[in-house]
Design an enzyme around this catalytic site. Structure first.
Site, PDB file in Angstrom:
ATOM      1  N   GLN A 150      24.866 111.448 -86.100  1.00  0.00           N
ATOM      2  CA  GLN A 150      25.793 110.322 -86.169  1.00  0.00           C
ATOM      3  C   GLN A 150      25.693 109.468 -84.901  1.00  0.00           C
ATOM      4  O   GLN A 150      25.918 109.958 -83.793  1.00  0.00           O
ATOM      5  CB  GLN A 150      27.224 110.859 -86.311  1.00  0.00           C
ATOM      6  CG  GLN A 150      28.325 109.837 -86.138  1.00  0.00           C
ATOM      7  CD  GLN A 150      28.338 108.784 -87.222  1.00  0.00           C
ATOM      8  OE1 GLN A 150      27.850 107.681 -86.989  1.00  0.00           O
ATOM      9  NE2 GLN A 150      28.862 109.127 -88.387  1.00  0.00           N
ATOM     10  N   ARG A 210      27.585 106.913 -84.142  1.00  0.00           N
ATOM     11  CA  ARG A 210      28.908 106.485 -83.698  1.00  0.00           C
ATOM     12  C   ARG A 210      29.555 107.580 -82.852  1.00  0.00           C
ATOM     13  O   ARG A 210      29.664 108.734 -83.270  1.00  0.00           O
ATOM     14  CB  ARG A 210      29.797 106.194 -84.913  1.00  0.00           C
ATOM     15  CG  ARG A 210      31.158 105.600 -84.554  1.00  0.00           C
ATOM     16  CD  ARG A 210      32.044 105.586 -85.791  1.00  0.00           C
ATOM     17  NE  ARG A 210      31.423 104.850 -86.875  1.00  0.00           N
ATOM     18  CZ  ARG A 210      31.472 103.537 -87.000  1.00  0.00           C
ATOM     19  NH1 ARG A 210      32.094 102.815 -86.099  1.00  0.00           N
ATOM     20  NH2 ARG A 210      30.889 102.941 -88.008  1.00  0.00           N
ATOM     21  N   GLY A 215      43.419 107.314-104.099  1.00  0.00           N
ATOM     22  CA  GLY A 215      42.473 108.397-104.313  1.00  0.00           C
ATOM     23  C   GLY A 215      41.111 108.082-103.711  1.00  0.00           C
ATOM     24  O   GLY A 215      40.904 107.024-103.114  1.00  0.00           O
ATOM     25  N   GLN A 232      35.184 106.352-103.520  1.00  0.00           N
ATOM     26  CA  GLN A 232      33.748 106.613-103.316  1.00  0.00           C
ATOM     27  C   GLN A 232      33.565 107.974-102.660  1.00  0.00           C
ATOM     28  O   GLN A 232      34.107 108.230-101.587  1.00  0.00           O
ATOM     29  CB  GLN A 232      33.135 105.526-102.424  1.00  0.00           C
ATOM     30  CG  GLN A 232      31.637 105.688-102.227  1.00  0.00           C
ATOM     31  CD  GLN A 232      31.065 104.576-101.364  1.00  0.00           C
ATOM     32  OE1 GLN A 232      31.807 103.809-100.777  1.00  0.00           O
ATOM     33  NE2 GLN A 232      29.752 104.503-101.284  1.00  0.00           N
ATOM     34  N   GLU A 265      31.540 109.880 -93.031  1.00  0.00           N
ATOM     35  CA  GLU A 265      32.329 110.670 -92.071  1.00  0.00           C
ATOM     36  C   GLU A 265      33.742 110.129 -91.889  1.00  0.00           C
ATOM     37  O   GLU A 265      34.689 110.894 -91.705  1.00  0.00           O
ATOM     38  CB  GLU A 265      31.621 110.740 -90.713  1.00  0.00           C
ATOM     39  CG  GLU A 265      32.355 111.644 -89.727  1.00  0.00           C
ATOM     40  CD  GLU A 265      31.548 112.007 -88.495  1.00  0.00           C
ATOM     41  OE1 GLU A 265      32.167 112.390 -87.494  1.00  0.00           O
ATOM     42  OE2 GLU A 265      30.311 111.901 -88.542  1.00  0.00           O
ATOM     43  N   ARG A 266      33.922 108.804 -91.964  1.00  0.00           N
ATOM     44  CA  ARG A 266      35.266 108.243 -91.816  1.00  0.00           C
ATOM     45  C   ARG A 266      36.168 108.695 -92.959  1.00  0.00           C
ATOM     46  O   ARG A 266      37.345 109.026 -92.743  1.00  0.00           O
ATOM     47  CB  ARG A 266      35.204 106.716 -91.775  1.00  0.00           C
ATOM     48  CG  ARG A 266      34.576 106.159 -90.497  1.00  0.00           C
ATOM     49  CD  ARG A 266      34.459 104.645 -90.516  1.00  0.00           C
ATOM     50  NE  ARG A 266      35.749 103.992 -90.455  1.00  0.00           N
ATOM     51  CZ  ARG A 266      36.356 103.375 -91.458  1.00  0.00           C
ATOM     52  NH1 ARG A 266      35.764 103.336 -92.655  1.00  0.00           N
ATOM     53  NH2 ARG A 266      37.516 102.805 -91.315  1.00  0.00           N
ATOM     54  N   GLU A 293      23.046 103.352 -92.220  1.00  0.00           N
ATOM     55  CA  GLU A 293      24.360 103.085 -92.814  1.00  0.00           C
ATOM     56  C   GLU A 293      25.281 102.442 -91.789  1.00  0.00           C
ATOM     57  O   GLU A 293      25.980 101.464 -92.074  1.00  0.00           O
ATOM     58  CB  GLU A 293      24.987 104.381 -93.332  1.00  0.00           C
ATOM     59  CG  GLU A 293      26.344 104.131 -94.001  1.00  0.00           C
ATOM     60  CD  GLU A 293      27.167 105.393 -94.180  1.00  0.00           C
ATOM     61  OE1 GLU A 293      27.897 105.464 -95.177  1.00  0.00           O
ATOM     62  OE2 GLU A 293      27.116 106.276 -93.313  1.00  0.00           O
ATOM     63  N   ARG A 318      26.868  98.480 -91.526  1.00  0.00           N
ATOM     64  CA  ARG A 318      28.311  98.219 -91.439  1.00  0.00           C
ATOM     65  C   ARG A 318      28.653  97.318 -90.260  1.00  0.00           C
ATOM     66  O   ARG A 318      29.715  96.723 -90.202  1.00  0.00           O
ATOM     67  CB  ARG A 318      29.088  99.540 -91.311  1.00  0.00           C
ATOM     68  CG  ARG A 318      29.112 100.352 -92.592  1.00  0.00           C
ATOM     69  CD  ARG A 318      29.912 101.644 -92.396  1.00  0.00           C
ATOM     70  NE  ARG A 318      29.951 102.423 -93.611  1.00  0.00           N
ATOM     71  CZ  ARG A 318      30.826 102.252 -94.594  1.00  0.00           C
ATOM     72  NH1 ARG A 318      31.734 101.307 -94.481  1.00  0.00           N
ATOM     73  NH2 ARG A 318      30.801 103.006 -95.665  1.00  0.00           N
TER      74      ARG A 318
END
Length: 285
Positions: free
Chosen positions: A43, A45, A64, A67, A85-86, A118, A122
């Site tokens: 990761q 981040r 809910g 994704q 991960e978020r 990814e 973003r």
């Protein structure tokens, strides 16, 4: 099924890393115990905004899991996050026991690359995290900056400018991470090759809230003495036009130096003429 990213970076069938054989539908959404999931070791981040995680958790609580996250199996009952991960952190804060996930077969290289790309897509990474991501992609896929730029749809200059930031001291990286300075502040410091001088200006930026223009002026002043210490012929007693010509050349060289190009110049005086030797590197540092 070939992940779109595999086609861009030439992964998939050519990978020689061993992937554990598991029996499941690659597109099937399954429920996995939250406690059995670990973060992506690749990761990029390093900072997660807790307020944004809380907002995401509230959205998930209300609507809910829209994704599912994507994971890969690492042990018999352990899974590593590939993407999401978020969402996983948000679900943890809600105290949920299980989370919706899709299990994929991916190598270490594929997992690392997906995580990097990814996050780059973003555009939420800090400039240092982004620079690190570019550096890792270049290393993993043995690409040139130009080739990476083409694959990511970015300008090569954008990638080159980010990578230069990695040469700065860790203290500057930290200031970028916590947004004490901007990327343009940091790029001004690159012109100073001495770490102590870089940290000196960094301290001035933070303590005096210097803007980019003020920072560049401070850097330029530190670079000027270096030019003045070079041996120069005394221009007293010579033709005024020659004196103007010499000073014009010196000023031009000083202007080029302020752009970040390391120009080397040497002046010598002979009986019949003055000689100025200039060396300009083919690549800007």
């Amino acid at each position: 099924m070939v992940h779109p990213f595999n086609r861009i970076f030439g992964l998939g069938d050519k990978s020689t890393e061993k992937v554990e054989e598991v029996s499941y539908n690659p597109d099937e959404v399954v429920k996995i115990p939250v406690k059995n999931i670990i973060p992506n070791q690749y990761q990029p981040r390093t900072l997660f905004d807790e307020e944004k995680i809380k907002e995401l958790a509230q959205t998930i609580h209300t609507h809910g899991m829209i994704q599912p996250i994507v994971v890969r199996k690492t042990q018999e009952d352990k899974y590593e996050i590939i993407a999401g991960e978020r969402r996983w952190r948000a679900v943890q804060s809600l105290g949920w026991d299980h989370i919706s996930a899709i299990i994929r077969e991916m190598t270490d290289t594929e997992t690392a690359s997906v995580a990097l790309i990814e996050n780059l897509q973003r555009e939420e990474l800090t400039v240092i995290e982004e620079a690190y991501a570019y550096a890792k992609l270049l290393e993993m896929h043995s690409l040139t900056q130009e080739a990476l730029a083409q694959r990511l749809g970015k300008n090569q200059s954008t990638i080159a400018n980010k990578l230069r930031l990695l040469k700065l001291p860790e203290e500057v990286h930290g200031a970028l991470m916590n947004k004490s300075i901007t990327e343009r502040h940091a790029r001004s410091l690159i012109k100073l090759k001495d770490k102590e001088k870089q940290l000196e200006i960094l301290e001035l930026i933070i303590e005096n809230d210097l803007n980019v223009k003020q920072t560049e002026e401070r850097v330029a002043k530190l670079l000027e003495p270096k030019e003045e210490t070079k041996k120069r012929p005394r221009l007293k007693g010579i033709n005024k036009d020659i004196r103007i010509a010499m000073n014009t050349i010196r000023q031009s060289l000083s202007m080029v130096t302020k752009t970040g190009v390391e120009v080397e110049s040497d002046e010598k005086e002979f009986d019949e003429y003055y000689q100025i030797t200039v060396k300009i590197p083919k690549k800007k540092s």
